[in-house]
Design a protein around this motif. Structure first.
Motif, mmCIF file in Angstrom:
data_model
loop_
_atom_site.group_PDB
_atom_site.id
_atom_site.type_symbol
_atom_site.label_atom_id
_atom_site.label_comp_id
_atom_site.label_asym_id
_atom_site.label_seq_id
_atom_site.Cartn_x
_atom_site.Cartn_y
_atom_site.Cartn_z
ATOM 1 N N TRP A 14 0.816 -1.207 0.000
ATOM 2 C CA TRP A 14 0.000 0.000 0.000
ATOM 3 C C TRP A 14 0.854 1.263 0.000
ATOM 4 C CZ3 TRP A 14 -4.538 1.388 -1.366
ATOM 5 C CH2 TRP A 14 -5.076 2.615 -0.969
ATOM 6 N N ARG A 17 1.988 1.976 -3.542
ATOM 7 C CA ARG A 17 0.877 1.535 -4.384
ATOM 8 C C ARG A 17 1.049 1.886 -5.859
ATOM 9 N NH1 ARG A 17 -0.870 4.898 -0.439
ATOM 10 N NH2 ARG A 17 -1.518 7.018 -0.977
ATOM 11 N N GLY A 18 1.806 2.955 -6.148
ATOM 12 C CA GLY A 18 2.033 3.295 -7.553
ATOM 13 C C GLY A 18 2.810 2.201 -8.268
ATOM 14 N N THR A 20 3.242 -0.834 -7.119
ATOM 15 C CA THR A 20 2.454 -2.069 -7.010
ATOM 16 C C THR A 20 1.432 -2.149 -8.145
ATOM 17 O OG1 THR A 20 2.694 -2.073 -4.602
ATOM 18 C CG2 THR A 20 0.924 -3.415 -5.534
ATOM 19 N N ALA A 21 0.778 -1.011 -8.435
ATOM 20 C CA ALA A 21 -0.213 -0.989 -9.518
ATOM 21 C C ALA A 21 0.433 -1.303 -10.861
ATOM 22 C CB ALA A 21 -0.898 0.370 -9.567
ATOM 23 N N VAL A 24 1.367 -5.124 -10.765
ATOM 24 C CA VAL A 24 0.183 -5.991 -10.864
ATOM 25 C C VAL A 24 -0.507 -5.808 -12.212
ATOM 26 C CG1 VAL A 24 -2.104 -6.435 -9.902
ATOM 27 C CG2 VAL A 24 -0.161 -6.095 -8.375
ATOM 28 N N GLY A 25 -0.630 -4.560 -12.685
ATOM 29 C CA GLY A 25 -1.289 -4.301 -13.965
ATOM 30 C C GLY A 25 -0.556 -4.935 -15.132
ATOM 31 N N GLN A 338 0.873 -10.110 -4.880
ATOM 32 C CA GLN A 338 0.757 -9.353 -6.125
ATOM 33 C C GLN A 338 0.408 -10.272 -7.295
ATOM 34 O OE1 GLN A 338 3.806 -6.047 -6.587
ATOM 35 N NE2 GLN A 338 4.700 -7.170 -4.871
#
Length: 795
Positions: A14, A17-18, A20-21, A24-25, A338
């Motif tokens: 968290w 999160r940038g 992580t996004a 994951v994306g 993730q």
């Protein structure tokens, strides 16, 4: 411990999160593509695997000097069975030659493929009627079955599986047949049919000149297939010589051999056929795998790039007594979370894209099937990507030395820096190969669409017909002349003809002789106006004309390839002999690409009379463009009078659409490469964006000092971009030879192709460099515009 690791993992994810996004994306997109490819690969490689005889079934094929075929004479099946004890069972199949109309009152069914199958072939290929497989009694009796879908069309309210009476052909034909019941037509099989005509035996009265059957063998376990192939070749030559029906010399027989093709080969890479589906599948599978590799590289790269942010955390935990294995498990837990989220998103994305994928490849795949292999494949994929993407970053992060990192002396090692750069180069290598591949595929397809194929299929309508048009002396055939006269009276119809084969389909093959030179060449039986209807160009001589009566007896037209094949000088007026007739060559036409661009134009002879040829059933009409709708409406209304055998069943297709199906596989490949190129570039740019952010943030103080010393914004932009520019340039240099070899091999599958252009290679470099500069500059802009005081105030 697991709960603690989970809490720490969620907090860290968290907090970042940038990144992580992005992780994951990118992984979700790649996984969605990989899931679709995996499903398609499983589907394509499992044809007929439900057959319990799958591993022991082979089709007998024949190799001639010019071609290979799975079509062979029926009597040879019995000869094989009687001669070789290692062959457990032998069966025969004969495919339907044209569409058949079946009626039940107002319900009409147009069947595209009714298979004639003998009892042994049905057992070998696991063809099972709903009421069970029953052997017909006697030589004449046939048991006719229709697929469940066909029965539903004819008898929508039928609940049982009892026999039913149906009509064949037009309503006025008076032909009726008993359908014994329904039969399962397995769509996931090489043998897809609308119905089956089951016989105790097939081809009892045929001879070795009639090569229109497929022979299937069920071999006993542990048979030496290569050795059996040689023995069957010897038997086939002996049978041809013994029967003497083929009238082939000993030298010709030595050039003929047989082969056994396993059932597992028939769908993707048959020995007698095109292996383009297999190549497309392999290319698609490699693309799917490489896209997933790129996403995993992104994951690894970004995880290593974040090492400095996690160094003190690791140092404190080690001082407090944490083992390296515990830290490794903690980081793998983060990575697993993730990957798990990415897998869920991937399934959603795959479900959204699946309708377009199914439409492109003409399949009916579904993710949510109880018997889907995806149920065990997904957990395996999830475990693998967790290990592949996470094991190295976890080992690096858990390996920091507490004494160094707590003193503040930590810095990412040169080895890690080298690895990050190497992985980034590898990512762009794959992206460059895809871009070059896409551009070259586009060039080849553009060439295929723009080149003159030698005939004009535009405004030509192909009418599906049941009437046999041929020489009137043949039983059951009629003259086409009265039909042509009626057709030409309809406004808008410029010309009408009939032939045994049309462009885009397979021609017949027979042996012809010119000046003592014998060869197997293609033949097409045609009628008057065939060449005029298709706008085929005449090189020398003339076309068939009604004013020359001999044209219907022994005149022939050959193409340029046939002239070259026989090395004929001044061919017009010379004799070509085949099927017991001495044909006089009256014209030579220019070659035209009947089989598209993958196959070279075959030597071909065109005749009006051919005792060994096929019946002429393919009606072709040339219609004026502005009168097309009216002409088709008139044809539909008048068809029962024009062609009574077809009656009210008027069906047609446009020839250009039929011919266009030859380009289908290449268009699929183009779509796949377009999607793959977009995905790889997108995922690589995502990784580059995040990677550039970390690199720029790590050099904020350096940038501040340079600005104080007088460096301009342009100089700093140049400084930050230089390392990435070099890496992308290296990726292009590495990728060009790989792309050159792969695209050259792909182009070699075409008989008619472009020369390998240089522009795609230059374009790939420009595209990747431009995207890199834009991506890195967006990240660098914040650091360049920042106030140096903010970066240096704590020093």
């Amino acid at each position: 411990m697991f709960r603690l690791n989970l809490k720490i993992a969620l907090r860290n994810l968290w907090r970042n999160r940038g990144i992580t996004a992005i992780n994951v994306g990118g992984l979700a997109i790649a996984l969605a593509a990989f899931i679709l490819v995996t499903m398609y690969f499983t589907y394509e490689t499992s044809f007929d695997k439900s057959n319990p005889n799958y591993k022991n079934v082979y089709v007998v094929g024949v190799s001639y000097p010019e071609f290979k075929t799975n079509y062979i004479a029926a009597p040879f099946a019995k000869a094989i069975k009687q001669t070789y004890p290692e062959v457990e069972s032998v069966g025969l199949i004969k495919e339907g030659s044209f569409e058949l109309t079946i009626k039940n009152g107002k319900n009409t069914l147009f069947t595209k493929n009714i298979l004639a199958v003998d009892y042994n072939a049905a057992k070998i290929l696991n063809i099972q009627p709903e009421n069970g497989l029953t052997k017909p009694s006697g030589e004449v009796e046939r048991l006719n079955y229709l697929s469940k879908e066909s029965m539903q069309t004819l008898f929508p309210d039928k609940k049982d599986n009892k026999p039913e009476m149906v009509g064949y052909g037009a309503s006025n034909s008076g032909i009726t047949v008993v359908v014994a019941g329904s039969i399962r037509s397995n769509e996931h099989s090489n043998f897809v049919f609308d119905g089956i005509s089951l016989a105790a035996e097939l081809g009892e009265h045929d001879n070795y000149d009639m090569n229109d059957y497929s022979i299937f063998l069920k071999l006993k376990p542990n048979v030496n297939v290569a050795n059996l192939e040689k023995k069957i070749t010897d038997l086939y030559r002996y049978e041809l010589l013994k029967n003497n029906t083929s009238k082939k010399s000993t030298a010709e027989l030595k050039a003929i051999s047989t082969f056994l093709d396993p059932l597992s080969n028939l769908h993707l890479r048959p020995k007698a056929g095109n292996d383009m589906p297999y190549k497309t599948l392999i290319a698609l599978s490699v693309l799917g795998f490489l896209i997933l590799v790129i996403a995993c590289i992104n994951f690894t790269n970004l995880s290593i790039a974040q090492a400095a942010n996690r160094a003190k955390e690791v140092g404190v935990k080690k001082v407090m007594g944490a083992y390296r294995s515990q830290l490794t498990l903690q980081f793998l837990t983060e990575i697993f979370i993730q990957c798990f989220v990415a897998t869920i998103l991937a399934l959603i994305l795959a479900e959204l894209v699946l309708p377009y994928f199914n439409n492109l490849f003409q399949v009916g795949l579904s993710i949510w099937q109880v018997d889907s292999d995806l149920i065990w494949q997904l957990p395996l994929i999830l475990s693998l990507i967790t290990l592949i993407a996470g094991i190295y970053p976890a080992m690096v992060l858990s390996g920091f030395k507490p004494a160094l990192v707590l003193k503040g002396n930590f810095s990412t090692s040169k080895q890690n820096s080298w690895l990050r750069n190497g992985l980034l180069v590898f990512q762009f290598c794959i992206a460059v190969v895809f871009i070059i591949g896409l551009l070259i595929i586009n060039s080849q397809l553009k060439y295929m669409r723009s080149q003159d194929v030698g005939f004009n299929s535009s405004q030509v309508v192909y009418i599906k017909n049941l009437t046999l048009f041929n020489n009137p002396v043949k039983f059951g055939s009629v003259s086409f002349n009265p039909v042509r006269d009626r057709l030409l009276k309809i406004p808008g119809i410029k010309s009408a003809t009939v032939a045994s084969f049309i462009p885009g389909g397979q021609n017949g093959i027979n042996s012809y002789e010119v000046n003592a030179s014998k060869a197997n060449i293609d033949f097409v039986n045609v009628d008057f106006d065939y060449f005029e209807t298709l706008d085929i160009k005449l090189k020398e001589g003339r076309f068939f004309l009604n004013t020359f009566k001999t044209d219907t007896i022994n005149s022939a037209i050959i193409n340029e390839s046939a002239v070259a094949k026989y090395s004929i000088k001044n061919p017009v007026g010379q004799t070509i002999r085949g099927c017991g007739i001495d044909y006089k060559i009256v014209g030579v036409i220019k070659d035209f690409k009947t089989q598209g661009f993958e196959s070279i134009v075959q030597p071909t002879i065109y005749t009006i009379k051919d005792p060994c040829g096929s019946y002429k059933t393919q009606i072709l009409l040339k219609i004026e463009e502005n009168k097309m709708a009216d002409a088709l409406a008139a044809l539909k209304a008048q068809w029962p009078q024009i062609n009574p055998k077809d009656g009210e069943d008027f069906r047609y297709e446009f020839l250009d659409e039929l011919y266009g199906k030859l380009f289908k596989k290449q268009e699929q490949l183009q779509s796949v490469f377009f999607a793959a190129a977009l995905l790889t570039i997108f995922i690589a740019i995502l990784g580059l964006f995040a990677f550039a952010k970390y690199i720029t943030n790590g050099r904020i103080k350096e940038i501040a000092v340079r600005k104080i010393l007088g460096a301009s914004d342009v100089q700093i932009f140049k400084l930050i971009n230089s390392s990435f520019f070099i890496m992308v340039l290296i990726a292009n240099v590495i990728s060009w030879p790989i792309a050159y070899i792969l695209t050259k091999k792909w182009l070699e599958t075409f008989a008619y192709r472009i020369d390998l252009p240089a522009m795609p290679f230059v374009s790939s470099a420009l595209i990747t460099i431009l995207l890199t500069v834009i991506t890195v500059s967006i990240q660098a802009k914040k650091a360049v515009k920042a106030n140096p005081v903010d970066a240096l105030k704590y020093e």
